[in-house]
Write a protein that holds these residues in place. Structure first.
Motif, PDB file in Angstrom:
ATOM      1  N   ALA A  88       7.052 -13.245  34.718  1.00 24.19           N
ATOM      2  CA  ALA A  88       7.617 -12.154  33.931  1.00 24.19           C
ATOM      3  C   ALA A  88       6.483 -11.456  33.196  1.00 24.19           C
ATOM      4  N   LEU A  89       6.514 -10.146  33.197  1.00 21.53           N
ATOM      5  CA  LEU A  89       5.554  -9.346  32.437  1.00 21.53           C
ATOM      6  C   LEU A  89       6.295  -8.666  31.300  1.00 21.53           C
ATOM      7  N   PHE A  90       5.835  -8.878  30.087  1.00 21.61           N
ATOM      8  CA  PHE A  90       6.400  -8.245  28.889  1.00 21.61           C
ATOM      9  C   PHE A  90       5.287  -7.441  28.227  1.00 21.61           C
ATOM     10  N   GLY A  91       5.640  -6.362  27.566  1.00 25.89           N
ATOM     11  CA  GLY A  91       4.685  -5.758  26.643  1.00 25.89           C
ATOM     12  C   GLY A  91       4.385  -6.788  25.559  1.00 25.89           C
ATOM     13  N   ALA A  92       3.168  -6.796  25.050  1.00 24.65           N
ATOM     14  CA  ALA A  92       2.774  -7.835  24.082  1.00 24.65           C
ATOM     15  C   ALA A  92       3.698  -7.870  22.861  1.00 24.65           C
ATOM     16  N   ALA A  93       4.071  -6.724  22.333  1.00 24.07           N
ATOM     17  CA  ALA A  93       4.964  -6.696  21.161  1.00 24.07           C
ATOM     18  C   ALA A  93       6.341  -7.249  21.517  1.00 24.07           C
ATOM     19  N   ASP A  94       6.832  -6.927  22.721  1.00 20.54           N
ATOM     20  CA  ASP A  94       8.131  -7.445  23.159  1.00 20.54           C
ATOM     21  C   ASP A  94       8.078  -8.955  23.358  1.00 20.54           C
ATOM     22  N   LEU A  95       6.939  -9.473  23.844  1.00 16.85           N
ATOM     23  CA  LEU A  95       6.808 -10.920  24.013  1.00 16.85           C
ATOM     24  C   LEU A  95       6.810 -11.612  22.653  1.00 16.85           C
ATOM     25  N   ALA A  96       6.109 -11.053  21.687  1.00 13.93           N
ATOM     26  CA  ALA A  96       6.107 -11.642  20.338  1.00 13.93           C
ATOM     27  C   ALA A  96       7.529 -11.686  19.780  1.00 13.93           C
TER      28      ALA A  96
END
Length: 79
Positions: free
Chosen positions: A49-57
């Protein structure tokens, strides 16, 4: 006994559109469950899965965290 394996690898990326384009150039196809803020790829029994860094946080329950290079989560899913 529960098999010892990782079923989901999640990478936090700075630019989700660029990351999607990178994997597309490799010939990888997004899984049908991908959404605007996340892209999923099947990997022979596991998923990436690839998330934008802010979305992953935010997904980690740390919405104010500044994730840097190498932001990753590993998961094992159970029935």
């Amino acid at each position: 006994m529960t098999p010892q394996r990782v079923t989901l690898i999640t990478l936090g990326v700075a630019d989700l559109a660029a990351a999607r384009a990178f994997y597309e150039r490799l010939g990888w196809k997004e899984h049908g469950e991908s959404q605007p803020g996340v892209a999923f790829y099947q990997m022979q029994g596991a998923a990436l899965a690839l998330f934008g860094a802010a979305d992953l946080a935010a997904d980690q329950g740390r919405p104010d965290a500044k994730l840097g290079t190498g932001a990753i989560t590993l998961a094992q899913n159970f029935a």
